[in-house]
Design a protein around this motif. Structure first.
Motif, short mmCIF file in Angstrom:
data_model
loop_
_atom_site.label_atom_id
_atom_site.label_comp_id
_atom_site.label_asym_id
_atom_site.label_seq_id
_atom_site.Cartn_x
_atom_site.Cartn_y
_atom_site.Cartn_z
N ILE A 78 0.86 -1.19 0.00
CA ILE A 78 0.00 0.00 0.00
C ILE A 78 0.89 1.24 0.00
N ALA A 79 0.72 2.09 -1.00
CA ALA A 79 1.56 3.28 -1.15
C ALA A 79 0.72 4.52 -0.91
N GLY A 80 0.84 5.05 0.30
CA GLY A 80 0.11 6.27 0.64
C GLY A 80 1.01 7.49 0.74
N GLY A 81 2.33 7.28 0.57
CA GLY A 81 3.26 8.40 0.58
C GLY A 81 4.05 8.52 1.87
N ALA A 130 7.75 11.70 -0.82
CA ALA A 130 8.13 10.56 -1.65
C ALA A 130 6.91 9.65 -1.75
N ALA A 131 6.73 9.01 -2.90
CA ALA A 131 5.56 8.15 -3.15
C ALA A 131 4.27 8.91 -2.87
N ALA A 132 4.24 10.20 -3.25
CA ALA A 132 3.09 11.05 -2.96
C ALA A 132 1.87 10.62 -3.77
N ALA A 144 1.38 12.76 -8.89
CA ALA A 144 2.60 12.53 -9.66
C ALA A 144 2.86 13.72 -10.58
N LEU A 145 4.13 14.03 -10.76
CA LEU A 145 4.55 15.03 -11.73
C LEU A 145 4.31 14.51 -13.14
N PRO A 146 4.32 15.37 -14.16
CA PRO A 146 4.06 14.91 -15.53
C PRO A 146 4.97 13.76 -15.98
N GLY A 147 6.20 13.71 -15.48
CA GLY A 147 7.11 12.63 -15.86
C GLY A 147 6.86 11.35 -15.10
N GLY A 148 5.90 11.36 -14.16
CA GLY A 148 5.59 10.17 -13.38
C GLY A 148 6.23 10.13 -12.00
N SER A 149 7.12 11.08 -11.70
CA SER A 149 7.77 11.09 -10.40
C SER A 149 6.78 11.50 -9.29
N ARG A 150 6.84 10.80 -8.20
CA ARG A 150 6.01 11.13 -7.05
C ARG A 150 6.87 11.68 -5.90
N LYS A 151 8.02 12.18 -6.26
CA LYS A 151 8.91 12.77 -5.27
C LYS A 151 9.05 14.25 -5.57
N TRP A 152 8.59 15.08 -4.70
CA TRP A 152 8.63 16.52 -4.91
C TRP A 152 8.50 17.24 -3.57
#
Length: 464
Positions: free
Chosen positions: A406-409, A438-440, A443-451
């Motif tokens: 389970i990825a909740g961030g 992390a794992a937010a 997601a950013l347009p590139g697919g990253s969930r780290k911001w």
């Protein structure tokens, strides 16, 4: 006898007065045009008046002698019982004092006090533009509460509070208590025992919102029956609860408990505690854990699990704090395990924080009582010509909602606050937060969930 002598003296004085009065009256009337009676007639009338007056005085003297004799006889016999005293009106009159609001106390144990608070928040949230999420300036009426509390004869007490935020009335606290020595029983809607951060009133928190895990794991007031026992530095709390009154009827129930050891070493107050939460959820129940970025006036929740089918919850927490003069420090950690049908192993999520704070103004200190933080009372408030109390605080706030697939961030939050308490019942708080995700959930347009995100929040508060 003394009374007879007094009567004789009085007689001579009256006789002398009666003699002088006609003479004076005759002298005054000498220049009058009215013809007066002959001197022989006046003397005869005067003698008659004196004789009548002497007879009256003799009668009065005899009566006084009889009264004095009866008093002497009464002194030798027991005095009759005094009549019962009338109830004191002062004891029955309610006594009113004022501490932020009027408090009325009645002889016999009754008391009544209204109370309330007003929290107004505003600020900015700055999320990455590429997310396309709603951020920027926002504001809200965070809390607008009114309530009453007091005592009832026999060791009982009561409290009821309603929050009117958003135009709807929501019941927060509604309970009765019974106290006997160190034991307190509570029945009704009230906080269960999930840590110092949750039990400390939002009026005294060092940041405008509590640590991320308290909101993410759904800590809230619930309907239940609980007991608290205090003996010196030791305090034990425990109870059985169902859901919040707004969610009833429901078949969910939980057992919650907390233990605190709070010794004092010289001028330093120490605090150590642990808590447990065990909940049984009715069939078909679901849970979802999620959290905003520090402030409440944004609807964005970068941390969020999906909706999870759940049968049980088990939570465990530890807490520690220190208070010494202008300094304070505290830390908490909490683990939340969820029983998910058909999933093994069950996920366990975690949150915690570490904080340190310092008062810039001499003589000021954070309040502490009964295992939680309390009101700050400025040593020199602006109402007394002083600067009020000024406090700075730093906090690291961590939340991990990733486990068992389970990825909740995950959140690393770095927060700072400046608090000004101009008077005992007013408060201004300014917060800044830098959050790294992390794992937010977004997601950013590139697919990253780290911001990263930055937040600024301001709260004005009045309470009574």
């Amino acid at each position: 006898m003394a009374l007879s002598r007094m009567a004789g003296a009085l007689a001579h004085g009256l006789i002398a007065s009666s003699v002088l009065v006609p003479a004076s009256a005759t002298a005054q009337e000498a220049g009058s045009t009215v013809t007066s009676a002959s001197p022989d007639n006046e003397i005869a009338a005067l003698r008659a008046q004196v004789a009548a007056l002497e007879a009256q005085l003799a009668n009065l003297s005899a009566r006084l002698d009889g009264l004095q004799a009866s008093q002497a006889e009464g002194a030798a016999s027991p005095a009759p019982a005094a009549a019962p005293a009338a109830p004191s009106s002062a004891a029955a009159t309610p006594q009113t004092s004022f501490a932020g609001a009027p408090q009325v106390r009645q002889a016999g144990g009754w008391s009544f006090k209204p109370f309330g608070r007003l929290n107004i928040d505003a600020g900015l949230t700055d999320l990455p533009d590429a997310l396309g999420r709603g951020d920027g300036f926002s504001s809200e009426m965070r809390r607008m509460r009114l309530g009453v509390e007091g005592d009832i004869p026999g060791g009982f007490g009561y409290k009821a509070e309603v929050d009117f935020t958003g135009g709807a009335a929501e019941l927060t606290d509604a309970y009765v208590t019974y106290r006997n020595g160190g034991l307190t029983l509570t029945a009704g809607q009230h906080n269960n025992f999930q840590g110092m951060e949750e039990l400390t009133s939002s009026r005294w928190s060092t940041f405008i919102e509590r640590a991320a895990f308290t909101d993410a794991f759904g800590f809230e007031r619930r309907l239940g029956l609980s007991a608290q026992y205090s003996d010196g530095p030791v305090m034990l709390q425990g109870g059985v609860f169902t859901d919040n009154v707004d969610d009833l009827p429901a078949k969910n129930w939980s057992v919650d408990a907390r233990a605190v050891y709070a010794p004092k070493r010289g001028e330093t107050q120490l605090h150590f505690g642990a808590s447990l939460h065990m909940a049984d959820l009715e069939p078909g129940s679901t849970v979802r854990y999620r959290q905003r970025p520090l402030v409440h006036f944004t609807s964005e929740r970068p941390l969020a699990t999906p909706t999870i089918a759940a049968g049980r919850e088990f939570g465990a927490g530890v807490e520690a704090a220190m208070l010494s003069g202008r300094w304070h420090a505290n830390a908490e950690a909490f683990w939340q395990n969820v029983t998910v049908p058909g999933l093994a192993p069950d996920p366990t999520f975690f949150g915690g924080f570490v904080e340190v704070g310092y008062y810039l103004t001499n003589g000021d200190s954070r309040g502490y009582r009964s295992g939680k933080w309390e009101r700050t009372r400025p040593a020199r408030g602006v109402d007394a010509g002083g600067p009020g109390a000024w406090q700075i605080n730093l906090r690291y706030d961590y939340l991990d909602l990733v486990d068992a697939g389970i990825a909740g961030g995950q959140q690393d939050g770095y927060f700072a606050s400046l608090i000004w308490v101009p008077t005992t019942y007013t408060r201004l708080t300014v917060n800044y937060g830098h959050l790294e995700y992390a794992a937010a959930a977004f997601a950013l347009p590139g697919g990253s969930r780290k911001w990263n995100a930055d937040v600024l929040g301001v709260r004005g508060q009045v309470d009574f």
